[in-house]
Structures are given as C-alpha cells and as structure tokens.
Design a protein around this motif. Structure first.
Motif, short mmCIF file in Angstrom:
data_model
loop_
_atom_site.label_atom_id
_atom_site.label_comp_id
_atom_site.label_asym_id
_atom_site.label_seq_id
_atom_site.Cartn_x
_atom_site.Cartn_y
_atom_site.Cartn_z
N HIS A 133 -31.35 21.25 -38.27
CA HIS A 133 -30.53 20.94 -39.41
C HIS A 133 -29.42 22.26 -39.34
O HIS A 133 -29.76 23.43 -39.39
N ILE A 134 -28.25 21.32 -40.14
CA ILE A 134 -27.56 22.20 -40.78
C ILE A 134 -27.39 22.43 -41.97
O ILE A 134 -26.75 21.54 -42.58
N VAL A 135 -27.99 23.42 -42.65
CA VAL A 135 -27.42 23.53 -43.99
C VAL A 135 -26.48 23.73 -45.06
O VAL A 135 -26.36 25.36 -44.39
N LYS A 136 -25.45 23.18 -45.49
CA LYS A 136 -24.42 23.90 -46.31
C LYS A 136 -24.55 23.80 -47.70
O LYS A 136 -24.68 22.82 -48.54
N VAL A 137 -24.03 24.80 -48.26
CA VAL A 137 -23.89 24.93 -49.92
C VAL A 137 -22.76 25.40 -49.91
O VAL A 137 -22.32 25.57 -50.14
N TYR A 138 -22.15 23.97 -51.25
CA TYR A 138 -21.43 24.71 -52.14
C TYR A 138 -21.50 24.64 -53.33
O TYR A 138 -22.43 24.69 -53.89
N ARG A 139 -20.21 26.16 -53.65
CA ARG A 139 -20.49 26.08 -55.16
C ARG A 139 -18.75 26.00 -55.90
O ARG A 139 -17.31 26.38 -55.19
N ASN A 140 -18.26 24.91 -56.33
CA ASN A 140 -17.54 24.78 -56.53
C ASN A 140 -16.42 24.42 -55.84
O ASN A 140 -15.25 25.00 -55.78
N ASN A 141 -16.96 23.59 -54.71
CA ASN A 141 -16.23 22.88 -54.20
C ASN A 141 -16.14 24.12 -53.10
O ASN A 141 -15.29 23.64 -51.75
N THR A 142 -16.24 25.09 -52.57
CA THR A 142 -16.34 26.09 -51.84
C THR A 142 -17.53 26.07 -51.15
O THR A 142 -18.28 26.30 -51.75
N MET A 143 -17.50 26.40 -49.47
CA MET A 143 -18.67 26.27 -48.99
C MET A 143 -18.73 28.01 -48.92
O MET A 143 -18.37 28.67 -48.89
N THR A 144 -19.99 28.32 -49.96
CA THR A 144 -21.25 29.57 -49.73
C THR A 144 -21.87 30.04 -48.69
O THR A 144 -21.90 30.73 -48.52
N VAL A 145 -22.69 29.18 -48.59
CA VAL A 145 -23.69 29.37 -47.54
C VAL A 145 -23.20 28.17 -46.35
O VAL A 145 -23.28 27.03 -46.62
N GLN A 146 -23.54 28.27 -44.70
CA GLN A 146 -24.13 27.41 -43.67
C GLN A 146 -25.12 28.01 -42.38
O GLN A 146 -24.86 29.30 -42.21
N ARG A 147 -25.82 27.51 -42.62
CA ARG A 147 -26.91 28.33 -41.32
C ARG A 147 -27.43 26.97 -40.94
O ARG A 147 -28.29 25.32 -41.47
N GLU A 148 -27.91 27.50 -39.72
CA GLU A 148 -28.57 26.35 -38.92
C GLU A 148 -29.95 26.70 -38.93
O GLU A 148 -30.70 27.65 -38.33
#
Length: 99
Positions: free
Chosen positions: A70-85
């Motif tokens: 899976h690809i997990v993306k974490v957004y804070r205030n509409n800005t991507m802060t974490v992207q992990r496969e």
C-alpha cells in the motif's frame, strides 16, 4: 429377529455418528492494521489514493486494511507530510509515525 434388530441398530448408530464429521481447515478473513503515532492534529490520511480520513494517535486506534502493498499519504493542512510505501502481512499492525 434379534439379529435384524442388532443390524438395524448398528446401521443407525453408524449413520448418526458419520453426520457430525466435517473435513477441512477453517480460516478467518485476512486482516491487517495501521496505527498512527505522533502529533495527529489536523491530519488526514489516504491509503492507495482512497478517500482521506481523520485518524487518532496511539496503538489502540487501529485502522483495518487488506494485507499486501500500500501507499500511505499523510496530509496536514492540505500539505503532504508523509508518503510511505508499506507491505503488511496477515495479522500485522504497522505503525506510521506522524511528525
């Protein structure tokens, strides 16, 4: 007559005892989990480009996903802060740290 009753009784006993036997292996559904640690204030998460959702911090707040890659993306205030496969196996809980 006694032999007939004995044979019928034996046949009935064998017939009833065979009905309860089930062959095979039962397995549960495959499940894996994600949980998030760190500061999750104003954070949304998207898994595999899916619909973003809010999360809570801690191991007790787990989110179910299918086993696999899976690809997990974490957004804070509409800005991507974490992207992990990530890759998770059946029955595994994977930690994602949010900073």
């Amino acid at each position: 007559m006694k032999y007939l009753i004995a044979i019928l009784s034996l046949a009935a006993l064998l017939g009833f005892s065979a009905c309860g036997y089930k062959e095979g292996v039962a397995t549960g559904a495959q499940k894996s989990y994600l949980y998030f640690t760190g500061d999750v204030t104003d954070v949304t998460v998207s898994v595999d480009e899916g619909v973003p959702f809010n999360v809570k911090s801690g191991r007790d707040n787990q989110y179910k996903i299918e086993p696999g890659k899976h690809i997990v993306k974490v957004y804070r205030n509409n800005t991507m802060t974490v992207q992990r496969e990530i890759f998770v196996s059946d029955g595994i809980a994977k930690e994602i740290e949010v900073r």
